[in-house]
Design a protein around this motif. Sequence first.
Motif, PDB file in Angstrom:
ATOM      1  N   LEU A 155       0.831  -1.208   0.000  1.00 44.33           N
ATOM      2  CA  LEU A 155       0.000   0.000   0.000  1.00 44.33           C
ATOM      3  C   LEU A 155       0.866   1.258   0.000  1.00 44.33           C
ATOM      4  N   ASP A 156       1.955   1.235   0.762  1.00 47.12           N
ATOM      5  CA  ASP A 156       2.834   2.400   0.855  1.00 47.12           C
ATOM      6  C   ASP A 156       3.466   2.732  -0.499  1.00 47.12           C
ATOM      7  N   ILE A 195       0.835   4.578  -2.351  1.00 45.02           N
ATOM      8  CA  ILE A 195       0.683   5.933  -1.809  1.00 45.02           C
ATOM      9  C   ILE A 195       1.817   6.830  -2.288  1.00 45.02           C
ATOM     10  N   GLU A 196       3.036   6.297  -2.273  1.00 46.95           N
ATOM     11  CA  GLU A 196       4.183   7.081  -2.709  1.00 46.95           C
ATOM     12  C   GLU A 196       4.047   7.497  -4.167  1.00 46.95           C
ATOM     13  N   LYS A 209       1.320  10.224  -4.433  1.00 48.61           N
ATOM     14  CA  LYS A 209       1.770  11.514  -3.910  1.00 48.61           C
ATOM     15  C   LYS A 209       2.791  12.169  -4.835  1.00 48.61           C
ATOM     16  N   ASP A 232      -6.851  11.809  -5.052  1.00 52.02           N
ATOM     17  CA  ASP A 232      -7.425  11.846  -3.701  1.00 52.02           C
ATOM     18  C   ASP A 232      -8.366  10.669  -3.467  1.00 52.02           C
ATOM     19  N   GLN A 277      -8.201   7.711  -4.904  1.00 55.29           N
ATOM     20  CA  GLN A 277      -7.404   6.493  -4.756  1.00 55.29           C
ATOM     21  C   GLN A 277      -6.732   6.433  -3.383  1.00 55.29           C
ATOM     22  N   LEU A 278      -6.292   7.588  -2.876  1.00 56.61           N
ATOM     23  CA  LEU A 278      -5.688   7.627  -1.547  1.00 56.61           C
ATOM     24  C   LEU A 278      -6.713   7.269  -0.479  1.00 56.61           C
ATOM     25  N   ARG A 279      -7.958   7.727  -0.680  1.00 56.78           N
ATOM     26  CA  ARG A 279      -9.016   7.373   0.274  1.00 56.78           C
ATOM     27  C   ARG A 279      -9.304   5.882   0.235  1.00 56.78           C
ATOM     28  N   ILE A 291      -7.168   3.539  -0.564  1.00 52.73           N
ATOM     29  CA  ILE A 291      -6.040   2.852   0.078  1.00 52.73           C
ATOM     30  C   ILE A 291      -6.176   2.930   1.592  1.00 52.73           C
ATOM     31  N   GLU A 292      -6.574   4.106   2.097  1.00 47.63           N
ATOM     32  CA  GLU A 292      -6.751   4.251   3.541  1.00 47.63           C
ATOM     33  C   GLU A 292      -7.884   3.350   4.034  1.00 47.63           C
ATOM     34  N   ARG A 351      -6.518  -0.037   4.183  1.00 50.36           N
ATOM     35  CA  ARG A 351      -5.636  -0.147   5.350  1.00 50.36           C
ATOM     36  C   ARG A 351      -6.460  -0.437   6.601  1.00 50.36           C
TER      37      ARG A 351
END
Length: 553
Positions: A175-176, A179-180, A183, A476, A478-480, A482-483, A486
């Motif tokens: 996941l990280d 995220i990287e 970002k 944003d 996709q980041l949500r 992923i969170e 998580r």
Amino acid sequence: MNVANELNMKIEVVNWTNPRIGDICEAINGKTFKSSEWATTGLPIIRIQNLKSEESAFNYYNKDLEDKYKVENGDLLFAWSGTPGTSFGAHIWKGSLAALNQHIFRIDFDQTKIDKKYFCSALNYCVAGMIENAQGGVGLAHITKSKFMETKLPLPPLNEQHRIVAKIEELFSELDKGIESLKTAREQLKVYRQSLLKHAFEGKLTEQWRKDNAGDVHGSTSAAGAGSAGAAKLETADELLARIQQEREARYQQQLEDWTKAVKEWEEMNKVGKSPPRPKKPAPLNVHETNKSDLPEGWKRVSLEALLAFGPINGWSPKAIDEPTSTKAITLTATTSGKFDGTKYKYIDTEIPKHSSLWLKHNDILVQRGNTIEYVGVPCLYSGEDNQFIYPDLMMKIQTADSARSQYVVSCMGTVEARNYLRSRAVGAAGSMPKINQQTLSSLPIPLCSVAEQNKITEILDERISICDSCSDYIDEQLRKIESLRQSILKKAFSGQLVPQDSNDEPASELLKRITEEKAQMEATAKVAKAATRKPKKKVANQVDAKKKVKTQ
């Protein structure tokens, strides 16, 4: 289901138990360091911002410090105060020997019986439930020590703790990476956006357009006349400024009439609230003669004030109330992003005259005059309905003349150059909110071109920035996701569904029994040691008898 209730439900998993946090650890709160005790050398003081970001600067403490306030590399810490959703949480300290600040617990426990990484993840999983029960409000809240220690935590056998940690790290690693990448893409979008704005206000974005429309005055193209010797040219900045000055004078007279009406209404309302400010007479035009070589022919760099029909004028921030009223005042967060958010407002119990300049109108430009250095000077174009909101004291309002397009101006104010100009002139005492004043904002240099070119620049920026916005929204989203994924992993981990269970593992109930017994023994030993250090108190009766003996001798 309520998050707090779900977290405190008894876990029906073989060999697991559900102890209170206080059953398995001690929570040592940090020291309250006064600003007068800060130094430039000594032990770094760990504040919440230092846990959130490794780039945050430290304050230091160079005096003797009790051991209970010291933090060593690898210690488990828990931030228990701050903004819900951002500040709270458990962290494993990765720095050198440091001093523990208030609002942070150091979690002391037997690391041979509880996996430190498991404990850290489990605490973070429980944070949502803790916040629901936290004292304070939406802006700032804190978890009391008693509620923290009473919170229940899922505890599996030690070997299973190790397996859970290994699996979480494996999944989170993937996941990280995602995220990287996301970002990085978001930062690239920011760079592209600023590059786009820079080119726009240097005239490079419309360079070919100017060549194609060299014979057009108001933006309508003429193939026959574009290159002919007698064709009219695009309006120059000097010609436009002369027209804007006439518009400003006419607008000033209208503002005087509106002000007179507003004052009369205010007086009829027994002078309740802020008195309507008298409009300012248009100031002489201020042209920036420096750095003209970087602008196309016909352009000119002028002060923002030269393009304004109104302002800058500060808003007003009366006390908010809970009950709905007819007057809504937007909050600072309504414009922090650079886009107007009409859901960020509060009610006030004051009637505002309908002709008051406090009311916002379509295409007003709002500028944050006070905020953190990152946001001070942020411009925003008001897109709500007329007379729906008033604006707060920490914002300034401006209105452009008809021949200076508001969208063009607000886009120019969003460039790195404009933002840095305002930031560098912000003032404020150390540690306070930096602010810019009306004079600083009025002096902001703005590259001026013909109305036709302003319209073209705005059209190009709208098209390309809307694509940037769509890409940013996708990132944003996709980041949500992923969170959310998580959190799903953590939920499975702390409900016994992430890794296989082993019947040969020592039951967590036995583990907890040993932890509590040893904890009780240590507390008893500490109590005896503390009692031994106390000085014996003399009985008052013995003191009285001694005095009597002295008198009889």
